[in-house]
Design a protein around this motif. Structure first.
Motif, short mmCIF file in Angstrom:
data_model
loop_
_atom_site.label_atom_id
_atom_site.label_comp_id
_atom_site.label_asym_id
_atom_site.label_seq_id
_atom_site.Cartn_x
_atom_site.Cartn_y
_atom_site.Cartn_z
N LEU A 94 35.34 97.35 14.14
CA LEU A 94 36.43 97.18 13.17
C LEU A 94 35.96 96.31 12.02
CD1 LEU A 94 39.40 96.51 15.58
CD2 LEU A 94 38.86 98.62 14.41
N ARG A 95 36.35 96.68 10.84
CA ARG A 95 36.01 95.90 9.66
C ARG A 95 37.32 95.47 9.01
NH1 ARG A 95 30.70 96.45 9.36
NH2 ARG A 95 29.76 98.44 9.86
N VAL A 96 37.53 94.15 8.94
CA VAL A 96 38.76 93.62 8.37
C VAL A 96 38.56 93.50 6.87
CG1 VAL A 96 40.35 91.67 8.37
CG2 VAL A 96 39.22 92.36 10.48
N ARG A 97 39.50 94.07 6.12
CA ARG A 97 39.41 94.03 4.67
C ARG A 97 40.20 92.85 4.13
NH1 ARG A 97 39.91 100.12 2.39
NH2 ARG A 97 38.04 100.91 3.39
N GLY A 98 39.85 92.40 2.93
CA GLY A 98 40.62 91.38 2.25
C GLY A 98 40.21 89.96 2.60
N GLY A 99 39.25 89.76 3.44
CA GLY A 99 38.84 88.42 3.83
C GLY A 99 38.05 87.71 2.75
N GLY A 100 37.45 88.46 1.84
CA GLY A 100 36.62 87.85 0.81
C GLY A 100 37.39 87.38 -0.41
N HIS A 101 38.70 87.58 -0.42
CA HIS A 101 39.45 87.20 -1.62
C HIS A 101 39.49 85.70 -1.82
CE1 HIS A 101 42.60 86.63 1.38
NE2 HIS A 101 43.23 85.92 0.48
N ARG A 102 39.40 84.92 -0.77
CA ARG A 102 39.40 83.46 -0.92
C ARG A 102 38.14 82.99 -1.63
NH1 ARG A 102 41.17 82.18 5.16
NH2 ARG A 102 43.32 82.86 5.01
N LEU A 103 37.03 83.55 -1.23
CA LEU A 103 35.76 83.18 -1.87
C LEU A 103 35.76 83.59 -3.33
CD1 LEU A 103 32.89 82.11 -1.66
CD2 LEU A 103 32.18 84.40 -0.96
N ARG A 104 36.22 84.80 -3.61
CA ARG A 104 36.28 85.25 -5.00
C ARG A 104 37.20 84.37 -5.84
NH1 ARG A 104 37.24 91.39 -3.85
NH2 ARG A 104 37.34 90.53 -1.80
N ARG A 105 38.35 83.99 -5.27
CA ARG A 105 39.29 83.15 -6.00
C ARG A 105 38.68 81.77 -6.28
NH1 ARG A 105 44.55 82.48 -2.97
NH2 ARG A 105 44.34 84.71 -2.83
N ALA A 106 37.97 81.21 -5.30
CA ALA A 106 37.33 79.90 -5.49
C ALA A 106 36.26 79.99 -6.58
CB ALA A 106 36.72 79.42 -4.17
N LEU A 107 35.47 81.06 -6.57
CA LEU A 107 34.46 81.23 -7.60
C LEU A 107 35.09 81.41 -8.97
CD1 LEU A 107 31.85 83.49 -5.80
CD2 LEU A 107 31.62 81.09 -6.40
N LEU A 108 36.20 82.13 -9.03
CA LEU A 108 36.88 82.33 -10.31
C LEU A 108 37.42 81.02 -10.85
CD1 LEU A 108 37.80 84.39 -12.40
CD2 LEU A 108 39.89 84.67 -11.10
N ARG A 109 37.98 80.17 -9.97
CA ARG A 109 38.47 78.87 -10.40
C ARG A 109 37.32 78.02 -10.94
NH1 ARG A 109 40.89 77.18 -5.43
NH2 ARG A 109 41.84 79.13 -5.01
N ARG A 110 36.19 78.06 -10.26
CA ARG A 110 35.04 77.27 -10.70
C ARG A 110 34.56 77.78 -12.05
NH1 ARG A 110 30.31 76.04 -6.72
NH2 ARG A 110 31.65 74.30 -6.22
N ARG A 111 34.53 79.10 -12.22
CA ARG A 111 34.09 79.67 -13.50
C ARG A 111 35.03 79.23 -14.63
NH1 ARG A 111 33.25 85.73 -11.44
NH2 ARG A 111 31.45 85.37 -10.11
N ARG A 112 36.34 79.22 -14.34
CA ARG A 112 37.29 78.80 -15.37
C ARG A 112 37.09 77.35 -15.75
NH1 ARG A 112 42.59 81.58 -12.75
NH2 ARG A 112 42.14 83.71 -13.38
N ALA A 113 36.85 76.49 -14.75
CA ALA A 113 36.63 75.07 -15.03
C ALA A 113 35.38 74.88 -15.87
CB ALA A 113 36.54 74.29 -13.73
N VAL A 114 34.32 75.59 -15.53
CA VAL A 114 33.08 75.49 -16.30
C VAL A 114 33.31 76.02 -17.72
CG1 VAL A 114 30.72 76.39 -16.49
CG2 VAL A 114 31.56 75.57 -14.29
N ALA A 115 34.03 77.13 -17.84
CA ALA A 115 34.30 77.68 -19.18
C ALA A 115 35.13 76.71 -20.01
CB ALA A 115 35.02 79.02 -19.04
N ALA A 116 36.11 76.05 -19.39
CA ALA A 116 36.92 75.08 -20.13
C ALA A 116 36.06 73.90 -20.58
CB ALA A 116 38.08 74.60 -19.27
N GLY A 117 35.18 73.44 -19.71
CA GLY A 117 34.29 72.33 -20.08
C GLY A 117 33.36 72.71 -21.21
N LEU A 118 32.81 73.92 -21.15
CA LEU A 118 31.95 74.37 -22.23
C LEU A 118 32.72 74.52 -23.54
CD1 LEU A 118 29.73 77.00 -20.39
CD2 LEU A 118 29.03 74.77 -21.27
N ALA A 119 33.94 74.99 -23.47
CA ALA A 119 34.74 75.14 -24.68
C ALA A 119 35.03 73.78 -25.32
CB ALA A 119 36.04 75.86 -24.36
N VAL A 120 35.35 72.78 -24.50
CA VAL A 120 35.61 71.44 -25.04
C VAL A 120 34.33 70.87 -25.65
CG1 VAL A 120 36.17 69.07 -24.37
CG2 VAL A 120 37.55 70.96 -23.54
N THR A 121 33.21 71.06 -24.97
CA THR A 121 31.94 70.57 -25.50
C THR A 121 31.59 71.25 -26.82
OG1 THR A 121 31.17 70.19 -23.25
CG2 THR A 121 29.49 70.24 -24.97
#
Length: 180
Positions: free
Chosen positions: A22-49
């Protein structure tokens, strides 16, 4: 004498058929969401800089005078653009409303305006002023039956400044609510 019914033999045991795991789907969404949040924070920091560097005019031998002041101003502007938790700190303020029947109409989650009516010294018309607009009703304590004379208590979610104003106005004014 009756003849006993024949007893059927139990079926022969069989093995479990082979199946794919059995392969459970949807388990990777937490990791993707965490990476997306980190990308947004980095993008905001770069924009301010980038904004600070663009405002400072730094970038070469011909940098304009006052670049440090402009960089500090850009950093302050970027910090002001972020919502400051201390500025918008919400508190729960208990407010005694004069009209109990109005409080009976309220439900948690309703939006109300709070109005203070100060009695005039000569017994004429009272001065009414709006203290808060669109505040959230958090809850209504259930002691409404015994609150007929002094008013009814309502818990409102407001900013600290509005809570101070409501507390001060309740000492010398009758408070009323209007539903938004």
């Amino acid at each position: 004498m009756p003849v006993p019914a024949p007893v059927a033999a139990a079926p022969a045991p069989c093995g479990v058929p082979a199946f794919d795991p059995l392969r459970v789907r949807g388990g990777g969404h937490r990791l993707r969401r965490a990476l997306l949040r980190r990308r947004r924070a980095v993008a905001a920091g770069l924009a301010v800089t980038a904004a600070a560097l663009a405002a400072s005019g730094a970038g070469g031998p011909g940098a304009a005078a006052g670049a440090q002041e402009r960089a500090e101003a850009a950093a302050r502007a970027a910090a002001d653009a972020q919502p400051d938790v201390e500025k918008v700190r919400l508190v729960t303020a208990p407010v005694r409303i004069a009209d109990v029947e109005t409080v009976r109409l309220l439900r948690p989650g309703d939006r109300v305006d709070v109005i203070a009516a100060a009695p005039s010294p000569g017994g004429g018309e009272s001065d009414a002023r709006v203290l808060a607009t669109g505040v959230l009703v958090e809850s209504i304590p259930r002691a409404l039956e015994s609150a007929a004379e002094g008013g009814a208590l309502v818990l409102l979610t407001v900013t600290r400044g509005v809570a101070t104003e409501l507390a001060g106005a309740s000492t010398n004014s009758r408070l009323a609510l209007t539903l938004c």
